[in-house]
Design an enzyme around this catalytic site. Structure first.
Site, PDB file in Angstrom:
ATOM      1  N   GLY A 146       9.500  34.906 102.312  1.00 47.48           N
ATOM      2  CA  GLY A 146      10.933  35.082 102.057  1.00 47.48           C
ATOM      3  C   GLY A 146      11.245  34.830 100.588  1.00 47.48           C
ATOM      4  O   GLY A 146      10.353  34.871  99.722  1.00 47.48           O
ATOM      5  N   ASP A 161      13.897  28.005  91.387  1.00 48.58           N
ATOM      6  CA  ASP A 161      13.046  27.561  92.509  1.00 48.58           C
ATOM      7  C   ASP A 161      11.594  27.414  92.057  1.00 48.58           C
ATOM      8  O   ASP A 161      10.888  26.493  92.476  1.00 48.58           O
ATOM      9  CB  ASP A 161      13.077  28.588  93.654  1.00 48.58           C
ATOM     10  CG  ASP A 161      14.310  28.455  94.530  1.00 48.58           C
ATOM     11  OD1 ASP A 161      14.910  27.358  94.564  1.00 48.58           O
ATOM     12  OD2 ASP A 161      14.672  29.445  95.184  1.00 48.58           O
ATOM     13  N   LYS A 188      19.412  35.868  97.930  1.00 51.16           N
ATOM     14  CA  LYS A 188      18.641  35.713  96.683  1.00 51.16           C
ATOM     15  C   LYS A 188      18.090  37.024  96.107  1.00 51.16           C
ATOM     16  O   LYS A 188      17.927  37.146  94.904  1.00 51.16           O
ATOM     17  CB  LYS A 188      17.474  34.738  96.896  1.00 51.16           C
ATOM     18  CG  LYS A 188      17.921  33.287  96.997  1.00 51.16           C
ATOM     19  CD  LYS A 188      16.731  32.356  97.149  1.00 51.16           C
ATOM     20  CE  LYS A 188      17.217  30.934  97.330  1.00 51.16           C
ATOM     21  NZ  LYS A 188      16.125  29.974  97.495  1.00 51.16           N
TER      22      LYS A 188
END
Ligand code: NAP
Length: 297
Positions: free
Chosen positions: A143, A117, A81
């Site tokens: 993360g 997200d 990502k």
């Protein structure tokens, strides 16, 4: 064994079928093909969604391959990502602030990165009428997912503490948020002392670590005795649907939310970016739930 729910659907693929998919490593656990293919089918769209296992070293080649193969859109998951950002032509503003991309759109040969997200996660709060402004929120983990979560919550005025195993990852998020939003967030190592101190006053706890994710079902980031009935506990893990953390939080009387709705909403937002159409949320939710149950058998 191959799940049987969509047996025969491949016969619908034509020479004009647009291809979407997901890149990550590992990828075997993903529910995204089930969700997206069910929605494409339900809406009669000539699209297909495939999983691609891409190792870290192969990411640049995979991104070039998207262009070469004229892939319409791709989701990006662990561990790519953040690393994918410099490989793209354009980055949407929100994804740029967050510093993580989970959705790529091929806009006529230009690869543009987005982050769905953040909105997927925040939907849980709007749908359940949970205000976050001035609420004390402890985020566990730093993360890719935690970056999006911390950014959206800070943007909505929450008072955030991030606890993470490696302090430097939490520090990087805090610096990024200060640079873009001028909001200070507290950080600390994910240890018992910091958990005790920060959870005492917390309104909301978000688990964005992978602790408790299948197959490590016995793990939890928070000892049960530190949970209480005044808290809302959100675990963004969706496999299993109820982690040990959520079971123990519920037992203490806390309000709990699992990660399935975030998964569905981030997927629906990606679907809309690729097709320009509103996704069938019901269809995606059912497909993800069904595949999860099949995987658990
Ligand atoms: P990531 O970038 O790999 O981050 C993993 C995080 O977990 C890091 O903060 C890492 O700490 C921490 N961690 C891993 N093992 C640990 C351990 N043994 N002890 C303490 N901390 C540990 O992954 P991610 O993309 O952020 O995903 C994190 C979780 O969220 C995964 O379970 C994923 O499935 C879930 N997720 C759900 C959705 C959804 O739509 N519901 C979306 C994205 C992610 P270090 O920094 O110290 O390594």
């Amino acid at each position: 064994m191959r799940p049987s729910t969509r047996e025969g659907d491949q016969s619908l693929i034509t020479g004009k079928t647009r291809v979407c998919g997901i890149i990550g490593d590992p990828i075997g656990h993903t529910l995204s093909p089930a969700m997206h293919n069910a929605a494409f089918l339900k809406m009669g769209l000539d699209y297909v969604y495939l999983p691609f296992k891409v190792a870290e070293k192969d990411l640049p080649a995979a991104i070039e391959g998207l262009m070469a193969l004229n892939i319409a859109g791709i989701n990006v998951t662990i561990p790519h990502k953040v690393a994918v950002i410099p490989l793209l032509d354009e980055i949407d503003e929100l994804a740029g602030y967050i510093g993580a991309v989970n959705t790529i759109v091929n806009q006529n040969g230009i690869l543009k990165g987005y982050n769905t997200d953040a909105s997927g996660f925040y939907h849980v709060f709007t749908a359940n009428k949970i205000a976050v402004s001035r609420k004390k929120i402890v985020i566990l983990g730093a993360g890719g997912a935690a970056r999006a979560i911390a950014f959206i919550l800070a943007d909505k005025g929450a008072e955030i503490t991030i606890l993470n195993r490696s302090l430097d990852a939490a520090q990087a998020i805090s610096e990024r948020i200060f640079k873009t939003l001028r909001t200070e967030i507290k950080i600390g190592e994910l240890n018992l002392q910091n958990l005790k101190f920060s959870l005492e006053e917390a309104d909301i706890v978000v688990n964005a670590t992978s602790l408790g994710m299948s197959p490590q079902l016995k793990e939890t980031p928070v000892p049960a005795r530190l949970l209480n009935e005044r808290m809302t506990v959100v675990d963004i893990i969706y496999n299993p649907i109820q982690t040990r953390l959520l079971k123990e939080a519920e037992k203490q009387g806390a309000k709990v939310f699992n990660g399935l709705e975030m998964l569905v909403r981030q997927g629906a937002a990606a679907f809309e970016l690729w097709t320009g159409l509103k996704a069938s949320i019901e269809t995606m939710r059912k497909a993800a739930g069904d595949r999860l149950s099949e995987n658990e058998k």
